[in-house]
Design a protein around this motif. Structure first.
Motif, short mmCIF file in Angstrom:
data_model
loop_
_atom_site.label_atom_id
_atom_site.label_comp_id
_atom_site.label_asym_id
_atom_site.label_seq_id
_atom_site.Cartn_x
_atom_site.Cartn_y
_atom_site.Cartn_z
N GLY A 43 -46.47 -64.82 57.78
CA GLY A 43 -46.47 -64.64 59.60
C GLY A 43 -45.69 -65.88 59.80
N GLN A 44 -46.48 -66.58 61.33
CA GLN A 44 -45.52 -67.84 61.80
C GLN A 44 -46.23 -69.08 61.18
N GLN A 45 -47.41 -69.48 60.36
CA GLN A 45 -48.31 -69.91 60.28
C GLN A 45 -48.67 -70.25 58.78
N SER A 46 -47.80 -69.84 58.48
CA SER A 46 -48.77 -69.55 56.34
C SER A 46 -47.91 -70.63 55.59
N ALA A 47 -48.52 -71.49 55.36
CA ALA A 47 -48.43 -72.23 54.08
C ALA A 47 -47.38 -71.27 52.77
N LEU A 48 -47.91 -70.57 52.74
CA LEU A 48 -47.44 -69.90 51.17
C LEU A 48 -46.08 -69.18 51.99
N ALA A 68 -45.93 -75.19 48.08
CA ALA A 68 -46.57 -73.95 48.83
C ALA A 68 -46.61 -74.30 46.32
N GLU A 69 -45.34 -73.85 45.83
CA GLU A 69 -45.09 -74.09 44.53
C GLU A 69 -46.02 -75.15 43.66
N LEU A 70 -46.72 -76.04 44.28
CA LEU A 70 -48.03 -76.97 44.10
C LEU A 70 -48.96 -76.03 43.91
N PHE A 71 -49.25 -75.47 45.22
CA PHE A 71 -50.65 -74.54 45.16
C PHE A 71 -50.87 -73.13 43.95
N TRP A 72 -49.25 -73.22 43.72
CA TRP A 72 -49.61 -71.69 42.94
C TRP A 72 -49.93 -72.36 41.32
N TRP A 73 -49.30 -73.49 40.44
CA TRP A 73 -49.47 -74.37 39.75
C TRP A 73 -50.85 -74.83 39.84
N MET A 74 -51.94 -75.11 40.66
CA MET A 74 -52.93 -75.74 40.83
C MET A 74 -54.32 -74.38 40.85
N SER A 75 -53.98 -73.10 41.14
CA SER A 75 -54.56 -72.81 41.11
C SER A 75 -53.93 -71.17 39.67
N GLY A 76 -53.28 -71.16 38.81
CA GLY A 76 -52.84 -71.05 38.29
C GLY A 76 -53.63 -72.26 36.57
N GLY A 77 -53.59 -73.56 37.05
CA GLY A 77 -54.42 -74.12 36.24
C GLY A 77 -55.68 -73.78 36.16
N ALA A 78 -56.14 -73.51 37.72
CA ALA A 78 -58.12 -73.12 37.65
C ALA A 78 -58.62 -71.90 36.73
N LEU A 79 -57.15 -71.26 37.03
CA LEU A 79 -57.56 -69.88 36.16
C LEU A 79 -57.64 -69.94 34.86
N VAL A 127 -59.19 -81.56 31.28
CA VAL A 127 -58.92 -83.55 31.49
C VAL A 127 -57.40 -83.11 31.60
N VAL A 128 -56.33 -82.54 30.28
CA VAL A 128 -55.54 -82.02 30.34
C VAL A 128 -54.40 -81.61 31.22
N VAL A 129 -54.79 -80.95 31.48
CA VAL A 129 -54.89 -79.95 32.61
C VAL A 129 -55.02 -80.15 34.01
N LEU A 130 -55.71 -81.18 34.49
CA LEU A 130 -55.82 -81.48 35.88
C LEU A 130 -54.94 -82.64 36.19
N THR A 131 -55.00 -83.44 34.40
CA THR A 131 -53.36 -84.52 34.70
C THR A 131 -51.89 -84.52 34.92
N GLY A 132 -52.19 -83.06 34.08
CA GLY A 132 -50.81 -82.47 33.99
C GLY A 132 -50.64 -81.75 35.72
N LEU A 133 -51.73 -81.19 36.63
CA LEU A 133 -51.27 -81.10 37.78
C LEU A 133 -51.08 -82.39 38.41
N LEU A 134 -52.03 -83.24 38.46
CA LEU A 134 -51.75 -84.47 39.49
C LEU A 134 -50.55 -85.69 38.94
N ILE A 135 -50.42 -85.67 38.04
CA ILE A 135 -49.16 -85.85 37.74
C ILE A 135 -48.45 -85.33 38.76
N TYR A 136 -48.05 -83.68 38.18
CA TYR A 136 -46.94 -83.59 39.08
C TYR A 136 -47.34 -83.62 40.44
N GLY A 137 -48.38 -83.58 40.70
CA GLY A 137 -48.37 -83.67 42.13
C GLY A 137 -48.04 -85.08 42.69
N LEU A 138 -47.87 -86.24 42.15
CA LEU A 138 -47.11 -87.69 42.80
C LEU A 138 -46.28 -87.71 42.93
#
Length: 336
Positions: free
Chosen positions: A30-35, A46-57, A96-107
């Motif tokens: 749609g016209q207002q989708s971040a994905l 969007a790529e960060l979202f999918w990586w974070m979703s995968g890390g959360a899973l 902690v390792v997974v979340l730290t990796g995601l944080l570094i990737y986001g930064l």
């Protein structure tokens, strides 16, 4: 009457699960989708979202696995030391390792998203209750003002200077990039780079008053040549009314004081309180995405502003004769 169990079973059927999946996937388009990215920034987010979703899973699966193992295993199957390491390793170290990796990737994405190098266009946007004041800075140094609509050239980096004269708003075009707050007394900057043409929807993402939900805008991404021609047309003054009805509408517009708040370049109307209406008839929506652009919508808006948009600052002119309202609506719709 179906029972609760039957209702739940029906919803969990393959058909029900299919509908649920289709509904979920529909939110990604749609016209207002971040994905559904149409810009460099939105693609990174969007790529960060999918990586974070995968890390959360992965973390959820690990924690659930430990929980199931702990409830099913016999106490004699493992010692206290093994259980302690299982909890510390799986419940603390691994997340902690997974979340730290995601944080570094986001930064790591931030310098790219905030870089002001190779800026091809600058646009000033002010969020007001409840509409958007948009100013383009041309290469000649002139400024072209319009409202509630933004047009951008595809493939060029655009720097937005974001401000607010009243309360905190938040500027967001989900398909093009992230959101940035618009804070009174401060100018924030957002850099976007559209990657494909199309029409997208922007919105205020910060509650700002009674008509917050009626504060949207259209974003049209165009080919560079078409954008240059459009901007040159927007810089021109309003054309003279074509018909006697539009001429009567212009006279009614000026005689009833509308020019004290609105500007129509090329006429006596030079107000700066409200939106610039020089080419309002060529825009995609009226009243910040609330109404279509046609004669009937103009007439409704002029006569019943408060009913359409609660607490709007523009007074309603419903007391005017119907002939004047109709003439003004034809005049405004002809400003293209």
């Amino acid at each position: 009457m179906p029972t609760l169990t039957g209702s739940i079973r029906a919803r969990l059927s393959p058909h029900g699960l299919g509908l649920a999946l289709l509904t979920l996937l529909a939110g990604c388009d749609g016209q207002q989708s971040a994905l559904n990215p149409a810009g460099v920034g939105a693609q990174s987010i969007a790529e960060l979202f999918w990586w974070m979703s995968g890390g959360a899973l992965v973390i959820w699966a690990a924690v659930m696995g430990i929980a199931i193992y702990a409830t099913q295993a016999h106490p004699e199957a493992h010692g206290i030391r093994g259980a302690r390491w299982l909890i510390i390793g799986g419940g603390i170290i691994f997340p902690v390792v997974v979340l730290t990796g995601l944080l570094i990737y986001g930064l790591m994405l931030m310098p790219q998203l905030r870089s002001t190098e190779a800026i091809g266009l600058r646009v000033d946007v002010a969020g007001e209750q409840w509409w958007w004041r948009v100013r383009y800075q041309t290469e000649a140094g002139d400024k072209v003002e319009l409202a509630n609509e933004i047009r951008l050239p595809v493939g060029r980096r655009v720097a937005f200077s974001l401000t607010s004269p009243d309360v905190i708003h938040s500027f967001w075009i989900p398909s093009l990039g992230g959101k940035v707050d618009m804070i009174p007394g401060r100018t924030n900057e957002l850099v976007l780079e559209p990657t494909r043409t199309g029409t997208f929807r922007g919105a205020c993402a910060e509650y700002c008053g009674a008509s917050h939900a009626l504060m949207n805008f259209a974003v049209v991404v165009m080919e560079p040549e078409a954008f240059t021609d459009w901007l040159a047309g927007q810089a021109q003054p309003a054309r003279a009314p074509d018909s006697a009805l539009q001429q009567a509408g212009q006279r009614a517009f000026l005689s009833n004081g509308c020019g004290a708040c609105h500007s129509v370049r090329g006429t006596e109307a030079d107000g700066t309180v409200g939106p610039d209406l020089t080419h309002v008839g060529s825009r995609l929506s009226l009243a910040a995405g609330t109404l279509p652009v046609d004669v009937e919508a103009f007439q409704r808006w002029i006569g019943h502003t408060g009913e359409i948009k609660p607490d709007v600052r523009m007074p309603a002119f419903g007391m005017l004769p119907g002939e004047q309202l109709n003439a003004m609506a034809h005049y405004l719709s002809g400003l293209k």
